[in-house]
Design a protein around this motif. Structure first.
Motif, PDB file in Angstrom:
ATOM      1  N   GLY A  67       0.845  -1.202   0.000  1.00  0.00           N
ATOM      2  CA  GLY A  67       0.000   0.000   0.000  1.00  0.00           C
ATOM      3  C   GLY A  67       0.879   1.250   0.000  1.00  0.00           C
ATOM      4  O   GLY A  67       1.885   1.306   0.696  1.00  0.00           O
ATOM      5  N   ASP A  68       0.476   2.234  -0.786  1.00  0.00           N
ATOM      6  CA  ASP A  68       1.262   3.476  -0.890  1.00  0.00           C
ATOM      7  C   ASP A  68       0.581   4.543  -0.033  1.00  0.00           C
ATOM      8  O   ASP A  68      -0.546   4.941  -0.314  1.00  0.00           O
ATOM      9  CB  ASP A  68       1.327   3.892  -2.366  1.00  0.00           C
ATOM     10  CG  ASP A  68       2.015   5.236  -2.553  1.00  0.00           C
ATOM     11  OD1 ASP A  68       2.494   5.829  -1.545  1.00  0.00           O
ATOM     12  OD2 ASP A  68       2.071   5.701  -3.708  1.00  0.00           O
ATOM     13  N   GLU A  69       1.279   5.000   0.997  1.00  0.00           N
ATOM     14  CA  GLU A  69       0.670   5.926   1.961  1.00  0.00           C
ATOM     15  C   GLU A  69       0.902   7.395   1.611  1.00  0.00           C
ATOM     16  O   GLU A  69       0.783   8.262   2.477  1.00  0.00           O
ATOM     17  CB  GLU A  69       1.171   5.620   3.380  1.00  0.00           C
ATOM     18  CG  GLU A  69       0.933   4.183   3.850  1.00  0.00           C
ATOM     19  CD  GLU A  69      -0.520   3.719   3.752  1.00  0.00           C
ATOM     20  OE1 GLU A  69      -1.428   4.576   3.740  1.00  0.00           O
ATOM     21  OE2 GLU A  69      -0.749   2.497   3.656  1.00  0.00           O
ATOM     22  N   SER A  70       1.198   7.704   0.372  1.00  0.00           N
ATOM     23  CA  SER A  70       1.365   9.109  -0.024  1.00  0.00           C
ATOM     24  C   SER A  70       0.056   9.871   0.191  1.00  0.00           C
ATOM     25  O   SER A  70      -1.017   9.343  -0.101  1.00  0.00           O
ATOM     26  CB  SER A  70       1.718   9.216  -1.513  1.00  0.00           C
ATOM     27  OG  SER A  70       2.859   8.450  -1.781  1.00  0.00           O
ATOM     28  N   TYR A  71       0.186  11.089   0.672  1.00  0.00           N
ATOM     29  CA  TYR A  71      -1.016  11.901   0.908  1.00  0.00           C
ATOM     30  C   TYR A  71      -1.748  12.149  -0.410  1.00  0.00           C
ATOM     31  O   TYR A  71      -2.964  11.996  -0.506  1.00  0.00           O
ATOM     32  CB  TYR A  71      -0.609  13.244   1.546  1.00  0.00           C
ATOM     33  CG  TYR A  71      -1.777  14.078   2.000  1.00  0.00           C
ATOM     34  CD1 TYR A  71      -2.197  14.054   3.327  1.00  0.00           C
ATOM     35  CD2 TYR A  71      -2.465  14.893   1.106  1.00  0.00           C
ATOM     36  CE1 TYR A  71      -3.272  14.813   3.744  1.00  0.00           C
ATOM     37  CE2 TYR A  71      -3.543  15.648   1.518  1.00  0.00           C
ATOM     38  CZ  TYR A  71      -3.939  15.613   2.844  1.00  0.00           C
ATOM     39  OH  TYR A  71      -5.004  16.365   3.253  1.00  0.00           O
TER      40      TYR A  71
END
Ligand code: F0G
Length: 474
Positions: A67-71
């Motif tokens: 999972g990519d947690e970039s805002y």
């Protein structure tokens, strides 16, 4: 073999805690006889809901790790967006943390005071969110839906005649859109046919009224279409879903059901102006449009879940397992709602406890007894959830159906767990005369079933019918 076996192997297990009757009596008392108020640790088999309770697959768990947690601009969002687009075919995809957030956003954009939103049958949060906007939430399901014995293949269908009469009565300008809930949860998890959706669409075209789906259990609905509707037996479920969604202008989704995720939801729709309004509101209350109140890993889990749920081996087992429990109960003489829905078996409390008047909440009393005797938690769908009380006159209203829903979480319990459930319910049926009613002692102004509190009515009072005033004086 009558029933399909679980189409998965178990890789991780979670222990079940067994409790004593004495402990459960204490917990019930502390919870005010409201099963929503119980600590889950005190529950042996939890059939409160199929929402957010699914077991994720190894692929979904692996997805959490990537999972990519970039805002902004998270890779997981684009994967999720692509999964929703390929499923539904609508242009805009707005993630939300769960279904009711999607409801809140769509209704904030489109529903004004004095309007009317028809549905085959509103779920409680859908109704509450519409009423919160001072609009009317109308149930227009076919009348057979209220008969627990009537066996129709598509008992969740919209009553198109009544829908047309309603639009004529209130005027099309006061109907911002029509909802169709697939499957019809409040009416027993019953499916809606493609033919019914098509006719509804044609009617709404005449009035230029948009059609939205409340699509929490779309895959189960599409499986029923494949099983029951002429012409669909050889069509892949994914294609059935695509055709179904193509008849609407958008959908609301709680991915906690057929998204096979523990949290998440979305609104997806074609209209750019509405999508913009919803997105702007989303930023205010949920989060940036590429995460919508969720972690990137949740978006990844939903993207994978929305694909897995269309696996026909899974769906055959899923609907088959619910039917398995229902068959065991029927063989034991337990009164249940027919036909069997997609995600749950509904016990008919009016027939299970004929000695209890409706003002003593027979379905709640049955749910409480099932927990007290066997540690099984179901949920009341009857007078507590859908009844009302006028605070000035103290007069109560009651819905037609008094049901206890035994919702089956997806991929969580095995058939032997369900065998225990069936044996318990059948055992309780033998002892039903010992079950007393309940009196309501507290209710909140909205969605009262979540926080209501009750006291046990003495058994002797139980057979005394009153004027329908169910609430203790405060
Ligand atoms: N619509 C339907 C038909 C539902 O069944 C639910 C939830 C919602 C909307 C709201 O979704 O919970 O993600 O906000 N039903 C759950 C149940 C709670 O137990 O049936 P949510």
């Amino acid at each position: 073999m009558n029933f399909p076996f679980e189409p998965y192997k178990i890789k991780v297990v979670e222990p079940i805690r067994c409790t004593t009757r004495e402990e459960r009596c204490r917990l019930l008392h502390e919870a005010g006889y409201n099963l929503f108020q119980l600590p889950a640790d005190g529950v042996t088999i939890d059939l409160l809901t199929d929402s957010g309770t699914s077991a994720m697959s190894d692929s979904q768990w692996a997805g959490l790790m990537v999972g990519d947690e970039s805002y902004a601009g998270s890779r997981s969002f684009y994967r999720f967006e692509a999964a929703v687009r390929s499923l539904c075919g609508y242009r805009h995809v707005v993630p939300t943390h769960q279904g009711r957030a999607a409801e809140h956003l769509l209704f904030s954009a489109l529903v004004k005071p004095g309007m009317c939103v028809p549905n085959n049958m509103h779920f409680d949060t859908t109704r509450a969110n519409i009423e919160y906007r001072e609009a009317e939430a109308l149930d227009l399901v076919v009348k057979e839906a209220y008969d627990p014995h009537c066996e129709l293949p598509f008992k969740g269908n919209m009553d198109v005649g009544r829908l047309e009469a309603t639009i004529e009565r209130v005027g099309p300008d006061r109907v911002p859109f029509v909802l169709i809930t697939i499957t019809n949860n409040s009416g027993g998890g019953q499916p809606v046919s493609m033919a019914n959706i098509r006719v509804t669409r044609q009617l709404l075209n005449r009035y230029r009224i948009p059609l939205f789906f409340d699509a929490c259990r779309f895959a189960e609905n599409c499986w029923f279409i494949k099983e029951r509707e002429p012409g669909y037996a050889d069509v892949p479920v994914r294609e059935i879903a695509r055709s179904l969604f193509s008849l609407g202008d958008g959908c609301l989704m709680s991915a906690k059901k057929d998204g096979l995720a523990n949290i998440g939801g979305f609104v997806s729709l074609n209209d750019a102006a509405w999508a913009r309004a919803i997105t702007n509101h989303l930023i205010l209350v949920e989060g940036f449009p590429t995460y919508g109140g969720l972690a990137g890993r949740d978006l990844e889990a939903m993207a994978r879940g929305l694909e897995e749920v269309l696996d026909e081996g899974y769906l055959r087992f899923r609907v088959g397992q619910v039917r398995y429990l229902a068959d065991l109960l029927e063989r034991g003489g337990v009164p249940i709602l027919k036909p069997i829905g997609g995600h749950a078996v509904y016990l008919n409390a009016k027939e299970f406890l004929p000695h209890l008047p409706q003002f003593q909440f027979p379905a709640q009393a049955l749910a409480v007894a099932l927990y007290r005797e066997y540690g099984i938690r179901g949920v009341e769908i009857g007078s507590v959830m859908f009844g009302t009380r006028d605070p000035h006159t103290e007069q109560s209203t009651h819905p037609n159906l008094e049901l206890v829903r035994l919702a089956i979480p997806r991929r969580v319990y095995t058939n032997s767990h369900l065998m225990y459930v069936a044996e318990s319910v059948i055992d309780l049926l033998q002892r039903r005369d010992s079950i007393g009613g309940l009196l309501l002692t507290y209710e909140a102004p909205q969605l009262r079933h979540f926080t209501a509190r009750f006291e046990e009515a003495a058994l002797a009072e139980t057979s005394v019918h009153s004027a329908g005033i169910a609430v203790l004086p405060r």
